[in-house]
Structure formats: C-alpha cells, structure tokens
Write a protein that holds these residues in place. Structure first.
Motif, PDB file in Angstrom:
ATOM      1  N   LEU A   1     -24.174  28.507  24.337  1.00 51.82           N
ATOM      2  CA  LEU A   1     -23.271  29.522  24.865  1.00 51.82           C
ATOM      3  C   LEU A   1     -23.426  30.767  24.004  1.00 51.82           C
ATOM      4  CD1 LEU A   1     -21.055  29.981  27.021  1.00 51.82           C
ATOM      5  CD2 LEU A   1     -19.391  29.287  25.300  1.00 51.82           C
ATOM      6  N   VAL A   2     -23.755  31.886  24.645  1.00 56.63           N
ATOM      7  CA  VAL A   2     -24.053  33.127  23.933  1.00 56.63           C
ATOM      8  C   VAL A   2     -23.085  34.209  24.389  1.00 56.63           C
ATOM      9  CG1 VAL A   2     -25.818  34.843  23.385  1.00 56.63           C
ATOM     10  CG2 VAL A   2     -26.493  32.481  23.881  1.00 56.63           C
ATOM     11  N   VAL A   3     -22.336  34.770  23.445  1.00 60.96           N
ATOM     12  CA  VAL A   3     -21.453  35.897  23.720  1.00 60.96           C
ATOM     13  C   VAL A   3     -22.182  37.168  23.303  1.00 60.96           C
ATOM     14  CG1 VAL A   3     -19.281  37.017  23.095  1.00 60.96           C
ATOM     15  CG2 VAL A   3     -19.361  34.536  23.387  1.00 60.96           C
ATOM     16  N   THR A   4     -22.360  38.102  24.221  1.00 61.40           N
ATOM     17  CA  THR A   4     -23.108  39.316  23.903  1.00 61.40           C
ATOM     18  C   THR A   4     -22.705  40.457  24.826  1.00 61.40           C
ATOM     19  OG1 THR A   4     -25.341  40.274  23.681  1.00 61.40           O
ATOM     20  CG2 THR A   4     -25.037  38.624  25.408  1.00 61.40           C
ATOM     21  N   HIS A   5     -22.820  41.689  24.313  1.00 65.65           N
ATOM     22  CA  HIS A   5     -22.614  42.858  25.171  1.00 65.65           C
ATOM     23  C   HIS A   5     -23.947  43.428  25.633  1.00 65.65           C
ATOM     24  CE1 HIS A   5     -23.492  44.777  21.293  1.00 65.65           C
ATOM     25  NE2 HIS A   5     -23.864  45.818  21.984  1.00 65.65           N
ATOM     26  N   GLU A   6     -25.055  42.827  25.148  1.00 66.44           N
ATOM     27  CA  GLU A   6     -26.389  43.342  25.455  1.00 66.44           C
ATOM     28  C   GLU A   6     -26.936  42.640  26.703  1.00 66.44           C
ATOM     29  OE1 GLU A   6     -29.024  43.597  22.096  1.00 66.44           O
ATOM     30  OE2 GLU A   6     -27.343  43.772  20.707  1.00 66.44           O
ATOM     31  N   MET A   7     -26.919  43.358  27.811  1.00 62.96           N
ATOM     32  CA  MET A   7     -27.305  42.760  29.089  1.00 62.96           C
ATOM     33  C   MET A   7     -28.762  42.324  29.098  1.00 62.96           C
ATOM     34  SD  MET A   7     -25.207  45.031  31.869  1.00 62.96           S
ATOM     35  CE  MET A   7     -23.445  45.325  31.666  1.00 62.96           C
ATOM     36  N   SER A   8     -29.635  43.115  28.471  1.00 55.20           N
ATOM     37  CA  SER A   8     -31.057  42.760  28.479  1.00 55.20           C
ATOM     38  C   SER A   8     -31.292  41.465  27.716  1.00 55.20           C
ATOM     39  CB  SER A   8     -31.895  43.895  27.878  1.00 55.20           C
ATOM     40  OG  SER A   8     -31.505  44.163  26.543  1.00 55.20           O
ATOM     41  N   PHE A   9     -30.563  41.270  26.608  1.00 55.98           N
ATOM     42  CA  PHE A   9     -30.701  40.037  25.836  1.00 55.98           C
ATOM     43  C   PHE A   9     -30.187  38.847  26.643  1.00 55.98           C
ATOM     44  CE2 PHE A   9     -29.344  36.913  22.650  1.00 55.98           C
ATOM     45  CZ  PHE A   9     -30.489  36.811  21.892  1.00 55.98           C
ATOM     46  N   ALA A  10     -29.048  39.025  27.303  1.00 55.55           N
ATOM     47  CA  ALA A  10     -28.494  37.955  28.141  1.00 55.55           C
ATOM     48  C   ALA A  10     -29.469  37.565  29.239  1.00 55.55           C
ATOM     49  CB  ALA A  10     -27.162  38.404  28.742  1.00 55.55           C
ATOM     50  N   ARG A  11     -30.068  38.557  29.863  1.00 50.26           N
ATOM     51  CA  ARG A  11     -31.013  38.294  30.950  1.00 50.26           C
ATOM     52  C   ARG A  11     -32.217  37.498  30.455  1.00 50.26           C
ATOM     53  NH1 ARG A  11     -32.926  43.562  32.273  1.00 50.26           N
ATOM     54  NH2 ARG A  11     -34.345  43.162  30.542  1.00 50.26           N
ATOM     55  N   ASP A  12     -32.669  37.806  29.217  1.00 53.19           N
ATOM     56  CA  ASP A  12     -33.880  37.178  28.699  1.00 53.19           C
ATOM     57  C   ASP A  12     -33.645  35.772  28.165  1.00 53.19           C
ATOM     58  OD1 ASP A  12     -35.353  39.421  29.313  1.00 53.19           O
ATOM     59  OD2 ASP A  12     -35.271  40.268  27.286  1.00 53.19           O
ATOM     60  N   VAL A  13     -32.396  35.463  27.747  1.00 57.76           N
ATOM     61  CA  VAL A  13     -32.170  34.182  27.083  1.00 57.76           C
ATOM     62  C   VAL A  13     -31.443  33.163  27.950  1.00 57.76           C
ATOM     63  CG1 VAL A  13     -29.923  34.669  26.003  1.00 57.76           C
ATOM     64  CG2 VAL A  13     -31.564  33.201  24.826  1.00 57.76           C
ATOM     65  N   ALA A  14     -30.674  33.624  28.940  1.00 60.96           N
ATOM     66  CA  ALA A  14     -29.748  32.707  29.635  1.00 60.96           C
ATOM     67  C   ALA A  14     -30.220  32.323  31.023  1.00 60.96           C
ATOM     68  CB  ALA A  14     -28.360  33.342  29.724  1.00 60.96           C
ATOM     69  N   GLY A  15     -29.811  31.123  31.445  1.00 62.47           N
ATOM     70  CA  GLY A  15     -30.049  30.686  32.815  1.00 62.47           C
ATOM     71  C   GLY A  15     -28.868  30.968  33.708  1.00 62.47           C
ATOM     72  N   LYS A  16     -27.690  31.199  33.067  1.00 64.31           N
ATOM     73  CA  LYS A  16     -26.476  31.520  33.807  1.00 64.31           C
ATOM     74  C   LYS A  16     -25.728  32.631  33.090  1.00 64.31           C
ATOM     75  CE  LYS A  16     -22.943  28.560  34.008  1.00 64.31           C
ATOM     76  NZ  LYS A  16     -22.156  27.370  34.410  1.00 64.31           N
ATOM     77  N   ILE A  17     -25.212  33.586  33.853  1.00 61.23           N
ATOM     78  CA  ILE A  17     -24.485  34.725  33.319  1.00 61.23           C
ATOM     79  C   ILE A  17     -23.047  34.692  33.821  1.00 61.23           C
ATOM     80  CG2 ILE A  17     -24.361  37.251  33.163  1.00 61.23           C
ATOM     81  CD1 ILE A  17     -26.934  36.334  31.974  1.00 61.23           C
ATOM     82  N   LEU A  18     -22.099  34.924  32.904  1.00 56.50           N
ATOM     83  CA  LEU A  18     -20.700  35.142  33.265  1.00 56.50           C
ATOM     84  C   LEU A  18     -20.358  36.569  32.858  1.00 56.50           C
ATOM     85  CD1 LEU A  18     -19.154  31.863  31.788  1.00 56.50           C
ATOM     86  CD2 LEU A  18     -19.970  32.223  34.118  1.00 56.50           C
ATOM     87  N   PHE A  19     -19.992  37.407  33.828  1.00 51.37           N
ATOM     88  CA  PHE A  19     -19.692  38.808  33.555  1.00 51.37           C
ATOM     89  C   PHE A  19     -18.182  38.986  33.487  1.00 51.37           C
ATOM     90  CE2 PHE A  19     -19.223  43.306  34.270  1.00 51.37           C
ATOM     91  CZ  PHE A  19     -20.289  43.850  33.585  1.00 51.37           C
ATOM     92  N   MET A  20     -17.701  39.418  32.303  1.00 52.20           N
ATOM     93  CA  MET A  20     -16.267  39.538  32.053  1.00 52.20           C
ATOM     94  C   MET A  20     -15.788  40.976  32.204  1.00 52.20           C
ATOM     95  SD  MET A  20     -15.001  36.525  31.064  1.00 52.20           S
ATOM     96  CE  MET A  20     -13.498  37.087  30.255  1.00 52.20           C
ATOM     97  N   CYS A  21     -14.588  41.128  32.733  1.00 52.82           N
ATOM     98  CA  CYS A  21     -13.930  42.432  32.792  1.00 52.82           C
ATOM     99  C   CYS A  21     -12.425  42.194  32.765  1.00 52.82           C
ATOM    100  CB  CYS A  21     -14.339  43.206  34.041  1.00 52.82           C
ATOM    101  SG  CYS A  21     -13.646  44.872  34.123  1.00 52.82           S
ATOM    102  N   ASP A  22     -11.747  42.805  31.800  1.00 52.74           N
ATOM    103  CA  ASP A  22     -10.285  42.700  31.697  1.00 52.74           C
ATOM    104  C   ASP A  22      -9.789  41.255  31.717  1.00 52.74           C
ATOM    105  OD1 ASP A  22     -10.055  45.471  31.589  1.00 52.74           O
ATOM    106  OD2 ASP A  22      -9.921  45.650  33.767  1.00 52.74           O
ATOM    107  N   GLY A  23     -10.499  40.389  30.987  1.00 53.03           N
ATOM    108  CA  GLY A  23     -10.036  39.017  30.830  1.00 53.03           C
ATOM    109  C   GLY A  23     -10.337  38.086  31.975  1.00 53.03           C
ATOM    110  N   ARG A  24     -11.120  38.536  32.923  1.00 59.07           N
ATOM    111  CA  ARG A  24     -11.489  37.703  34.069  1.00 59.07           C
ATOM    112  C   ARG A  24     -13.001  37.658  34.234  1.00 59.07           C
ATOM    113  NH1 ARG A  24      -7.565  36.908  38.201  1.00 59.07           N
ATOM    114  NH2 ARG A  24      -5.516  37.752  37.671  1.00 59.07           N
ATOM    115  N   ILE A  25     -13.481  36.562  34.823  1.00 59.82           N
ATOM    116  CA  ILE A  25     -14.887  36.492  35.227  1.00 59.82           C
ATOM    117  C   ILE A  25     -14.987  37.163  36.590  1.00 59.82           C
ATOM    118  CG2 ILE A  25     -16.823  34.995  35.820  1.00 59.82           C
ATOM    119  CD1 ILE A  25     -15.552  32.876  33.950  1.00 59.82           C
ATOM    120  N   VAL A  26     -15.663  38.308  36.641  1.00 57.67           N
ATOM    121  CA  VAL A  26     -15.743  39.051  37.896  1.00 57.67           C
ATOM    122  C   VAL A  26     -17.043  38.762  38.646  1.00 57.67           C
ATOM    123  CG1 VAL A  26     -14.210  40.878  37.141  1.00 57.67           C
ATOM    124  CG2 VAL A  26     -16.659  41.096  36.691  1.00 57.67           C
TER     125      VAL A  26
END
Length: 222
Positions: free
Chosen positions: A187-212
């Motif tokens: 599980l990787v917490v990051t604000h860097e979208m390019s890093f998330a795209r390169d390392v993860a098989g699944k993305i959870l995008f957070m905004c104001d405390g919710r998964i949007v």
C-alpha cells in the motif's frame, strides 16, 4: 464503510471508505495534501481507530488484535526516513533481532542497497543518529531493507519519494517493483501521480476524505 473523525473536530476527516488490498497487489492512494490519504495509513497501523465501520486484516477487525499481533503483519516506511545510531546491522535487526547476516544480505539485495558492501566495514559501518552520514536515497533503501526483515504480509509506504531527486526516485521505483513480485500486499500513499501509475496495479483517488475514483491506472489516467 470506514470513517474517522478527530475528537475535537466538527466533521469527519474520512467517510465511506470501502476497498480491499489483496496479497501480491500494489494499491496506491493518491490525492492532494489534506485529502486524508495519510490518515488511512494511520488507521491501518492503529495510530488512530476508525470511528465508524472497520478495518479488517484477513477478515479480523484489527481492534480485536493486540498491537504486537497487528504489527507482526505490517512493515511501515514513513515519509521521513529515520535511521538509528549504531551500525547498519543494528538498524536491520530492529526489524528482526535474530536476523543472520545471510538474511540481512538478502534484504539489502532486494532493497538494492548493495552500496553497503562497498563501505569499509560493510554491515558494521557506523550510522549517525538519523542516518545523516548517508544520502536520502541510501537512507530510504536501508529503511526498506529494515522493513523487509520482518518478512511482513503488508508493506505500507507513506510518500516514499517525497524527498528524492528523479534518479533516486527511479531507483526506489525499481525496488518497489521487485517487492511487488514477492507476493506481499503493498500500500503506497503518494501525491505523485506518475509514481502511482508506474508502481501500482490499483489506484484510489482521494478528495476531501472520500474515495472519488478507483481502478487500474489505465482507468484513472487513460
């Protein structure tokens, strides 16, 4: 359906969170500062407890587990990497106090920290308090090796590349790709979208405390 509210807050920090991280899968939680992504990591580690819903590990509510039982399953690499004074071997044994040199060598190899063996004293090279005598990338990789010494079910990274330049980011990315093939949950917490795209098989995008938004990188980024 997990949620969390600080005791002195008027509204929830997190609401209606529902997701699963599977063994052998890398999940990245992304979002801007204040979106709640690091709070999720703290809930998993029980630095805080959910105020609604639950966090389950292998189907068991983590509130019904002892701290030791929970932490035996999880290794955590925080945003601000800290090495303890002593030797590199001392640091690695914080993850497993009975570790052999062979086990330490394996963890260093997986974490691409072979630079240790180029040092005059190898595993027994001195470490200053905080690891100030090593570069940011070297500290990060030793910290990953230390986390691996537990042989965890879950590896939890909080902003693993926030203090690294592009070259070191690439090196850490290589380490994490290797870990992803090791059949553990990442599980990787990051604000860097390019890093998330390169390392993860699944993305959870957070905004104001919710998964949007959630899904594979191609679904999120196109």
């Amino acid at each position: 359906n997990a949620g969390f509210r600080f005791a002195d807050a008027d509204e929830n920090t997190l609401e209606n969170l529902d997701f699963t991280c599977k063994r052998g899968e890398t999940t990245a939680i992304i979002g801007s500062t204040g979106s709640g992504k690091s709070t999720i990591a703290k809930l998993i580690l029980r630095f805080h407890d959910v105020t609604s819903g639950s966090v389950l590990l292998n189907g068991k509510d983590i509130r019904n587990m002892t701290q030791k039982e929970l932490r035996d399953h999880i290794s955590y690499v925080p945003q601000k990497t800290w090495l303890f004074s002593g030797t590199i071997a001392d640091n690695l044994r914080h993850g497993n106090d009975r570790a052999t040199e062979l086990q330490m060598k394996h963890a260093l190899s997986v974490a691409q920290s072979e630079f240790v063996y180029d040092l005059p004293d190898g595993l027994y090279s001195r470490v200053s308090q905080g690891g100030t005598n090593f570069s940011g990338g070297q500290k990060q990789r030793v910290a990953i090796a230390r986390a691996l010494m537990l042989n965890p079910d879950i590896m939890l990274f909080d902003e693993p590349t926030s203090a690294l330049d592009p070259q070191l980011t690439s090196e850490v990315l290589g380490v994490m790709r290797q870990l992803a093939s090791d059949h553990m949950t990442m599980l990787v917490v990051t604000h860097e979208m390019s890093f998330a795209r390169d390392v993860a098989g699944k993305i959870l995008f957070m905004c104001d405390g919710r998964i949007v938004e959630s899904g594979a990188p191609v679904d999120i980024f196109g």
